[in-house]
Design a protein around this motif. Sequence first.
Motif, PDB file in Angstrom:
ATOM      1  N   LYS A  29       0.831  -1.212   0.000  1.00 14.45           N
ATOM      2  CA  LYS A  29       0.000   0.000   0.000  1.00 14.45           C
ATOM      3  C   LYS A  29       0.864   1.261   0.000  1.00 14.45           C
ATOM      4  O   LYS A  29       0.544   2.239  -0.680  1.00 14.45           O
ATOM      5  CB  LYS A  29      -0.950  -0.002   1.193  1.00 14.45           C
ATOM      6  N   LYS A  54      -8.459  -2.121 -11.156  1.00  9.50           N
ATOM      7  CA  LYS A  54      -9.488  -2.468 -10.168  1.00  9.50           C
ATOM      8  C   LYS A  54      -8.859  -2.764  -8.810  1.00  9.50           C
ATOM      9  O   LYS A  54      -9.356  -2.322  -7.780  1.00  9.50           O
ATOM     10  CB  LYS A  54     -10.292  -3.674 -10.665  1.00  9.50           C
ATOM     11  N   ARG A  55      -7.753  -3.509  -8.790  1.00  7.70           N
ATOM     12  CA  ARG A  55      -7.081  -3.835  -7.529  1.00  7.70           C
ATOM     13  C   ARG A  55      -6.475  -2.583  -6.909  1.00  7.70           C
ATOM     14  O   ARG A  55      -6.586  -2.356  -5.705  1.00  7.70           O
ATOM     15  CB  ARG A  55      -5.995  -4.897  -7.769  1.00  7.70           C
ATOM     16  N   TRP A  57      -7.433   0.532  -7.347  1.00  9.67           N
ATOM     17  CA  TRP A  57      -8.536   1.370  -6.872  1.00  9.67           C
ATOM     18  C   TRP A  57      -9.106   0.813  -5.573  1.00  9.67           C
ATOM     19  O   TRP A  57      -9.420   1.572  -4.650  1.00  9.67           O
ATOM     20  CB  TRP A  57      -9.616   1.482  -7.942  1.00  9.67           C
ATOM     21  N   SER A  58      -9.221  -0.501  -5.471  1.00 10.70           N
ATOM     22  CA  SER A  58      -9.724  -1.131  -4.261  1.00 10.70           C
ATOM     23  C   SER A  58      -8.822  -0.820  -3.063  1.00 10.70           C
ATOM     24  O   SER A  58      -9.311  -0.523  -1.964  1.00 10.70           O
ATOM     25  CB  SER A  58      -9.837  -2.639  -4.472  1.00 10.70           C
ATOM     26  N   LEU A  59      -7.522  -0.878  -3.259  1.00  9.61           N
ATOM     27  CA  LEU A  59      -6.586  -0.565  -2.178  1.00  9.61           C
ATOM     28  C   LEU A  59      -6.671   0.906  -1.783  1.00  9.61           C
ATOM     29  O   LEU A  59      -6.606   1.241  -0.599  1.00  9.61           O
ATOM     30  CB  LEU A  59      -5.156  -0.943  -2.582  1.00  9.61           C
ATOM     31  N   GLU A  61      -9.356   2.775  -2.052  1.00 11.92           N
ATOM     32  CA  GLU A  61     -10.610   2.906  -1.294  1.00 11.92           C
ATOM     33  C   GLU A  61     -10.449   2.406   0.136  1.00 11.92           C
ATOM     34  O   GLU A  61     -10.959   3.021   1.074  1.00 11.92           O
ATOM     35  CB  GLU A  61     -11.734   2.138  -1.994  1.00 11.92           C
ATOM     36  N   GLU A  62      -9.747   1.280   0.315  1.00 11.41           N
ATOM     37  CA  GLU A  62      -9.494   0.754   1.667  1.00 11.41           C
ATOM     38  C   GLU A  62      -8.750   1.770   2.512  1.00 11.41           C
ATOM     39  O   GLU A  62      -9.100   2.004   3.673  1.00 11.41           O
ATOM     40  CB  GLU A  62      -8.653  -0.528   1.603  1.00 11.41           C
TER      41      GLU A  62
END
Length: 124
Positions: A29, A54-55, A57-59, A61-62
């Motif tokens: 991260k 997508k991965r 962006w997901s990180l 967002e987390e």
Amino acid sequence: MAVMSHDPFFPQVKLRLLFGDRAMVGPGKVLLLENIRDLGSISAAGRAMGMSYKRAWSLVEEMNAAFRLPVVLPARGGAGGGGAAVTGAGLAVIAAYRGFEAAALEAGAGELAALRGMLADMSD
């Protein structure tokens, strides 16, 4: 900043910080944040790390959900393209993580050297 060496047997320390079961900050991260800072794009940062948009962006967002303030502000795409910026909070996360990493390496230098000295010959 992580300590680098050209010695292939120099120990690497990868810290993963868990804050309860809600938040985790680790080398991936932080590297993603550094790449977004340097490249100005979530997709370019993900590509540089071999991960899908997508991965990545997901990180993002987390991380934005885990911290009180957002660490990345994305801009919508379009004809001129989108982009993203690491916020002041995101820069503080990078600095704190890298500082902790450096302190851990310094504090554990003797133990790392002892462990390295116990390794079998790996020159082959």
